[in-house]
Design a protein around this motif. Structure first.
Motif, short mmCIF file in Angstrom:
data_model
loop_
_atom_site.label_atom_id
_atom_site.label_comp_id
_atom_site.label_asym_id
_atom_site.label_seq_id
_atom_site.Cartn_x
_atom_site.Cartn_y
_atom_site.Cartn_z
N GLY A 46 36.44 49.09 35.88
CA GLY A 46 35.41 48.06 35.90
C GLY A 46 34.45 48.23 37.06
O GLY A 46 34.80 48.73 38.12
N ILE A 47 33.21 47.80 36.87
CA ILE A 47 32.19 47.86 37.90
C ILE A 47 32.39 46.69 38.86
O ILE A 47 32.51 45.55 38.43
CB ILE A 47 30.79 47.86 37.27
CG1 ILE A 47 30.63 49.14 36.42
CG2 ILE A 47 29.70 47.76 38.33
CD1 ILE A 47 29.35 49.21 35.63
N VAL A 48 32.43 47.01 40.16
CA VAL A 48 32.77 46.03 41.19
C VAL A 48 31.51 45.51 41.87
O VAL A 48 30.60 46.28 42.18
CB VAL A 48 33.71 46.67 42.25
CG1 VAL A 48 34.01 45.69 43.37
CG2 VAL A 48 34.98 47.17 41.60
N ARG A 49 31.50 44.20 42.10
CA ARG A 49 30.44 43.54 42.88
C ARG A 49 31.12 42.56 43.84
O ARG A 49 32.15 42.00 43.51
CB ARG A 49 29.52 42.73 41.99
CG ARG A 49 28.70 43.49 41.00
CD ARG A 49 27.90 42.48 40.15
NE ARG A 49 27.03 43.09 39.20
CZ ARG A 49 27.38 43.44 37.96
NH1 ARG A 49 28.61 43.28 37.54
NH2 ARG A 49 26.50 43.98 37.15
N ALA A 50 30.49 42.34 44.99
CA ALA A 50 30.97 41.29 45.88
C ALA A 50 30.57 39.94 45.27
O ALA A 50 29.51 39.81 44.68
CB ALA A 50 30.39 41.44 47.27
N ASN A 51 31.45 38.98 45.43
CA ASN A 51 31.20 37.65 44.87
C ASN A 51 31.29 36.60 45.96
O ASN A 51 31.65 35.47 45.71
CB ASN A 51 32.21 37.37 43.75
CG ASN A 51 31.82 36.21 42.88
OD1 ASN A 51 30.65 35.86 42.80
ND2 ASN A 51 32.80 35.59 42.25
N GLY A 52 30.99 36.98 47.17
CA GLY A 52 31.10 36.10 48.33
C GLY A 52 31.57 36.92 49.50
O GLY A 52 31.79 38.13 49.40
N ALA A 53 31.76 36.26 50.63
CA ALA A 53 32.13 36.98 51.85
C ALA A 53 33.46 37.71 51.73
O ALA A 53 33.62 38.79 52.27
CB ALA A 53 32.16 36.00 53.02
N TYR A 54 34.42 37.14 51.02
CA TYR A 54 35.75 37.74 50.97
C TYR A 54 36.27 37.89 49.55
O TYR A 54 37.47 38.01 49.34
CB TYR A 54 36.74 36.90 51.78
CG TYR A 54 36.32 36.75 53.23
CD1 TYR A 54 36.50 37.79 54.12
CD2 TYR A 54 35.72 35.58 53.68
CE1 TYR A 54 36.09 37.66 55.44
CE2 TYR A 54 35.31 35.45 54.99
CZ TYR A 54 35.50 36.50 55.87
OH TYR A 54 35.11 36.38 57.17
N GLN A 55 35.38 37.89 48.58
CA GLN A 55 35.81 37.92 47.19
C GLN A 55 35.06 38.99 46.43
O GLN A 55 33.87 39.22 46.66
CB GLN A 55 35.56 36.55 46.54
CG GLN A 55 36.16 36.40 45.18
CD GLN A 55 35.96 34.99 44.64
OE1 GLN A 55 35.25 34.18 45.21
NE2 GLN A 55 36.61 34.70 43.55
N LEU A 56 35.76 39.65 45.51
CA LEU A 56 35.18 40.66 44.65
C LEU A 56 35.16 40.18 43.21
O LEU A 56 36.03 39.42 42.80
CB LEU A 56 35.98 41.97 44.72
CG LEU A 56 36.06 42.65 46.08
CD1 LEU A 56 37.02 43.82 46.01
CD2 LEU A 56 34.69 43.10 46.52
N GLN A 57 34.20 40.68 42.47
CA GLN A 57 34.13 40.42 41.04
C GLN A 57 34.20 41.77 40.34
O GLN A 57 33.42 42.68 40.65
CB GLN A 57 32.82 39.71 40.69
CG GLN A 57 32.60 39.53 39.22
CD GLN A 57 31.20 38.98 38.93
OE1 GLN A 57 30.39 38.77 39.83
NE2 GLN A 57 30.92 38.78 37.68
N VAL A 58 35.13 41.92 39.41
CA VAL A 58 35.24 43.15 38.63
C VAL A 58 34.85 42.80 37.20
O VAL A 58 35.46 41.94 36.58
CB VAL A 58 36.67 43.73 38.68
CG1 VAL A 58 36.75 45.00 37.84
CG2 VAL A 58 37.08 44.01 40.12
#
Length: 170
Positions: A38-50
């Protein structure tokens, strides 16, 4: 739903002669959070979104090194860059090694490429040139296609840096 598959693309750059005839590029070390389909993006300071349905068309480490080799071959006329994952076993005049710590979108949406790279003469690691490279690229718009285009552009900028290092191999 069927996943959407994405790939990076080579980006044209400034061609300049110099460097050895053959360069071997090792498969990069890749931060564990990036080593997934999956393509990863940051979703906040300490969270990732895959992304669940947006995936890479091949393992990201393989994709990264394949496109980087293509970028380098266009920037280093007279030099042939091959990857250690392929079937070529020629004796190279230089070796490229790298660790990729970030290659994703941060919380602001900008693509960040943070890597350590070493270029050595042949397989002699004693005199390796090393450098930490941090590049950012803003996607042209929202969505995954502009994100992947920005990642390709950042990889092209990284190729410019690495090509300069390869030209410096004596």
């Amino acid at each position: 739903p069927e996943p959407a598959y994405f790939t990076l693309a080579a980006v044209p750059g400034q061609a300049a002669a110099g460097g050895p005839k053959l360069v071997e590029m090792q498969r990069p070390g890749l931060a564990g959070y990036l080593d997934r389909p999956g393509i990863v993006r940051a979703n906040g300071a300490y969270q990732l979104q895959v992304a669940g349905t947006e995936r890479w068309g091949e393992p990201l480490g393989d994709l990264f090194v394949r496109i980087l080799a293509e970028d380098l071959n266009s920037r280093l006329p007279g030099t042939s860059v091959f990857t250690s994952a392929g079937s070529i076993t020629a004796e190279a005049g230089a070796t490229i090694e790298m660790d990729i710590q970030h290659f994703d979108a941060d919380a602001s949406g900008d693509v960040v490429l943070l890597a350590q790279v070493a270029v050595s003469q042949g397989r002699n690691r004693a005199g390796a040139m090393t450098r930490t490279v941090r590049l950012t690229q803003r996607p042209a718009g929202p969505g995954t296609a502009p994100l992947v285009a920005a990642m390709s552009a950042a990889l092209g900028q990284f190729a410019d840096v690495v090509a300069g290092m390869v030209r410096g191999v004596r």
